[in-house]
Structure formats: C-alpha cells, structure tokens
Design a protein around this motif. Structure first.
Motif, mmCIF file in Angstrom:
data_model
loop_
_atom_site.group_PDB
_atom_site.id
_atom_site.type_symbol
_atom_site.label_atom_id
_atom_site.label_comp_id
_atom_site.label_asym_id
_atom_site.label_seq_id
_atom_site.Cartn_x
_atom_site.Cartn_y
_atom_site.Cartn_z
ATOM 1 N N GLY A 1 0.787 -1.242 0.000
ATOM 2 C CA GLY A 1 0.000 0.000 0.000
ATOM 3 C C GLY A 1 0.805 1.271 0.000
ATOM 4 N N ARG A 2 0.595 2.034 1.068
ATOM 5 C CA ARG A 2 1.097 3.403 1.181
ATOM 6 C C ARG A 2 2.609 3.531 1.044
ATOM 7 N NH1 ARG A 2 -0.621 5.281 6.953
ATOM 8 N NH2 ARG A 2 0.659 3.434 7.353
ATOM 9 N N GLY A 3 3.352 2.649 1.713
ATOM 10 C CA GLY A 3 4.814 2.633 1.524
ATOM 11 C C GLY A 3 5.595 3.616 2.369
ATOM 12 N N SER A 4 5.021 4.043 3.505
ATOM 13 C CA SER A 4 5.800 4.987 4.315
ATOM 14 C C SER A 4 6.999 4.296 4.970
ATOM 15 C CB SER A 4 4.918 5.666 5.364
ATOM 16 O OG SER A 4 4.531 4.771 6.365
ATOM 17 N N ASN A 5 6.860 3.026 5.304
ATOM 18 C CA ASN A 5 8.024 2.308 5.845
ATOM 19 C C ASN A 5 9.085 2.108 4.773
ATOM 20 O OD1 ASN A 5 7.862 1.431 8.792
ATOM 21 N ND2 ASN A 5 5.783 1.015 8.054
ATOM 22 N N LEU A 6 8.650 1.831 3.548
ATOM 23 C CA LEU A 6 9.605 1.752 2.438
ATOM 24 C C LEU A 6 10.369 3.066 2.316
ATOM 25 C CD1 LEU A 6 10.757 0.598 -0.270
ATOM 26 C CD2 LEU A 6 8.760 1.631 -1.388
ATOM 27 N N GLN A 7 9.633 4.165 2.408
ATOM 28 C CA GLN A 7 10.256 5.492 2.310
ATOM 29 C C GLN A 7 11.310 5.672 3.406
ATOM 30 O OE1 GLN A 7 8.912 7.800 -0.106
ATOM 31 N NE2 GLN A 7 10.887 8.752 0.258
ATOM 32 N N ALA B 1 7.259 -4.682 4.243
ATOM 33 C CA ALA B 1 6.957 -3.333 4.746
ATOM 34 C C ALA B 1 5.504 -3.008 4.411
ATOM 35 C CB ALA B 1 7.912 -2.315 4.123
ATOM 36 N N GLY B 2 4.602 -3.499 5.252
ATOM 37 C CA GLY B 2 3.187 -3.303 4.964
ATOM 38 C C GLY B 2 2.734 -4.224 3.848
ATOM 39 N N PHE B 3 3.222 -5.458 3.867
ATOM 40 C CA PHE B 3 2.839 -6.455 2.854
ATOM 41 C C PHE B 3 1.692 -7.268 3.444
ATOM 42 C CE2 PHE B 3 3.603 -10.561 0.546
ATOM 43 C CZ PHE B 3 3.324 -10.071 -0.723
ATOM 44 N N MET B 4 0.489 -7.053 2.888
ATOM 45 C CA MET B 4 -0.720 -7.557 3.537
ATOM 46 C C MET B 4 -1.151 -8.909 2.960
ATOM 47 S SD MET B 4 -0.978 -5.094 5.580
ATOM 48 C CE MET B 4 -2.579 -5.141 6.355
ATOM 49 N N ARG B 5 -0.275 -9.882 3.072
ATOM 50 C CA ARG B 5 -0.615 -11.226 2.597
ATOM 51 C C ARG B 5 -0.148 -12.238 3.629
ATOM 52 N NH1 ARG B 5 -3.612 -12.796 -1.554
ATOM 53 N NH2 ARG B 5 -2.284 -14.604 -1.873
ATOM 54 N N GLN C 1 7.124 5.823 15.087
ATOM 55 C CA GLN C 1 8.085 4.929 15.748
ATOM 56 C C GLN C 1 8.508 3.784 14.822
ATOM 57 O OE1 GLN C 1 9.455 5.718 18.726
ATOM 58 N NE2 GLN C 1 8.271 7.542 18.248
ATOM 59 N N GLU C 2 7.566 3.297 14.007
ATOM 60 C CA GLU C 2 7.906 2.252 13.033
ATOM 61 C C GLU C 2 9.050 2.733 12.147
ATOM 62 O OE1 GLU C 2 4.707 0.471 10.787
ATOM 63 O OE2 GLU C 2 3.269 0.842 12.375
ATOM 64 N N HIS C 3 8.975 4.020 11.783
ATOM 65 C CA HIS C 3 9.978 4.575 10.872
ATOM 66 C C HIS C 3 11.344 4.686 11.536
ATOM 67 C CE1 HIS C 3 6.379 6.503 8.571
ATOM 68 N NE2 HIS C 3 6.483 5.206 8.375
HETATM 69 C C1 GRF Z 1 2.308 -0.309 8.954
HETATM 70 O O1 GRF Z 1 1.554 0.111 10.042
HETATM 71 C C2 GRF Z 1 2.911 -1.662 9.210
HETATM 72 O O2 GRF Z 1 3.258 -1.865 10.550
HETATM 73 C C3 GRF Z 1 1.797 -2.588 8.828
HETATM 74 O O3 GRF Z 1 1.208 -1.997 7.710
HETATM 75 C C4 GRF Z 1 1.442 -0.591 7.737
HETATM 76 C C5 GRF Z 1 2.122 -0.230 6.469
HETATM 77 O O4 GRF Z 1 2.277 1.151 6.292
HETATM 78 N N1 GRF Z 1 2.295 -3.935 8.627
HETATM 79 P P1 GRF Z 1 3.178 1.700 5.105
HETATM 80 O O5 GRF Z 1 2.679 1.058 3.823
HETATM 81 O O6 GRF Z 1 4.603 1.327 5.377
HETATM 82 O O7 GRF Z 1 2.975 3.176 5.116
#
Ligand code: GRF
Length: 209
Positions: free
Chosen positions: A6-12, A83-87, A169-171
């Motif tokens: 999805g959004r990819g903020s952790n990727l960023q 990183a937010g991989f929803m599978r 905090q994840e970031h």
């Molecule tokens: C994050 O909250 C991560 O912990 C969860 O899905 C979300 C992904 O966010 N697994 P993003 O795509 O990295 O913005």
C-alpha cells in the motif's frame, strides 16, 4: 528486497536510511501485490526497480507464493523486508526465506496480532501500544521479535492519532533493525534473534521521546 501492498511509508523510511548511510545496503527491487500501491510510486521516484505481482490473477495462494519466490530469486537478495505487505504467506514460502525475512507489525506482539490493531488496543483499554519488528516464521505475526517501540496511549486518543504516533516509531525501529541485519550484526540462530552474537530472549525496547 522490499515487499509492499500500500502506502509505503516504511519503504520510504528505509530508502531514506539507505541514502543517509544508516543502512549499508541497497534495495534490489520493490515488489507489490496490488496495482496502484502508492509504494510503487515512491520506489519509481527514488529510482528503485519496481515490480508488480497481482495476487488476484493467481488461482491459489500456493501459486502466488511460488511466483513471488521465483521473482524474488531473480534478485538473489540477502534480506526480504515486508513493509506493509498484507498477505499471509504459505509455509513453503516462509521456509525458503527463513532467517532472512523481517516484518513490521503495528502492535506490541504478542498482543494484537492481525488487523485493526490501533482500534483494538484502544477498545481493550491498554495503557501502552506500539510496533514490533520480527523475523517471519510460520505463525502469523508470531515470529521471533527483534525490537519494539512503545507508545503510551493518551486519554481520549483516537485510532487515527495513535496510528500516526506508532507509525512515526515504526519509521525509527524498522530501519534500525534492517541496518543491523545488513551489517551482519543481526541473525536468526536456532530460532532466536542474535544481535552482536548475543541472543535476544526478549526484544530490545525503544520508547517515544
Ligand atoms: C504499517 O503500520 C505496518 O506496521 C503494517 O502496515 C502498515 C504499512 O504502512 N504492517 P506503510 O505502507 O509502510 O505506510
């Protein structure tokens, strides 16, 4: 290798940590399972190879996971970052990448595995919530934890404000853990994470400033 949905903020956050020299590594490719995932756009802008593997065109979970494993293997990555991989992944896939796959989950595992963690944490009335980076094993959101970030739940907090504070905090903790792995400091040994040769019986703890 980074897997996204999805959004990819952790990727960023990971790409920025690489750019700052905090993570000694490079992202061979970003793979998304959903067309239009904003994470793909972020990868493109950063000049990182992006690949799409739409899970909906596969007849079964096994078939998708086989194709995903083959696509990952094209790049022979040392680490696969979810990183937010929803599978939910099949045991065969997980076994293949065991010890070299990290995930981030938005709760203080083992509390609140699964979805809607922020809302559930508020409904349960917990005083602390947060996020966990863990190695991926067969149990969904249950692999050995490496580092957790703790966030105090404020009175009257909404799932949205709590989610934003946890995400910040994840970031911090995700790039930190990936940096350890890429520098050879973090490994999975006999089912337990080791940092600098020291087994982590409990995950390291970080708190919001
Ligand atoms: C994050 O909250 C991560 O912990 C969860 O899905 C979300 C992904 O966010 N697994 P993003 O795509 O990295 O913005």
């Amino acid at each position: 290798m980074v897997l996204v949905s999805g959004r990819g903020s952790n990727l960023q956050a990971l790409m920025e940590a690489i750019q700052r020299g905090v993570i000694h590594g490079r992202i061979a490719a970003v793979i998304a399972n959903r067309p239009g995932a904003h994470a793909l756009e972020r990868a493109r802008r950063a000049g990182v190879t992006e690949r799409l593997l739409d899970h909906r065109v596969f007849a079964s979970r096994e078939a998708f996971d086989r194709a995903l494993a083959a696509l990952i293997d094209e790049y022979a990555p040392h680490l696969v970052v979810m990183a937010g991989f929803m599978r939910i992944l099949t045991p065969a896939f997980i076994a293949r990448f065991r010890g070299r796959m990290l995930n981030i989950h938005p709760s203080l595992l083992p509390a609140f595995p699964g979805l809607n963690t922020h809302q559930r944490a508020i409904a349960a009335g917990v005083s602390e919530h947060g996020a966990t980076v863990h190695f991926v094993t067969d149990e969904v959101d249950g692999g050995p934890p490496v580092v957790q970030a703790r966030v105090a739940v404020r009175p009257g907090e909404s799932p949205e404000t709590l989610a934003a504070r946890v995400l910040a905090q994840e970031h911090q903790i995700f790039p930190e853990a990936v940096a350890w792995f890429c520098s050879g400091r973090l490994q999975l040994v006999d089912g337990l994470p080791q940092l600098d040769g020291r087994p982590l019986e409990r995950p390291l703890q970080r708190t919001e400033d």
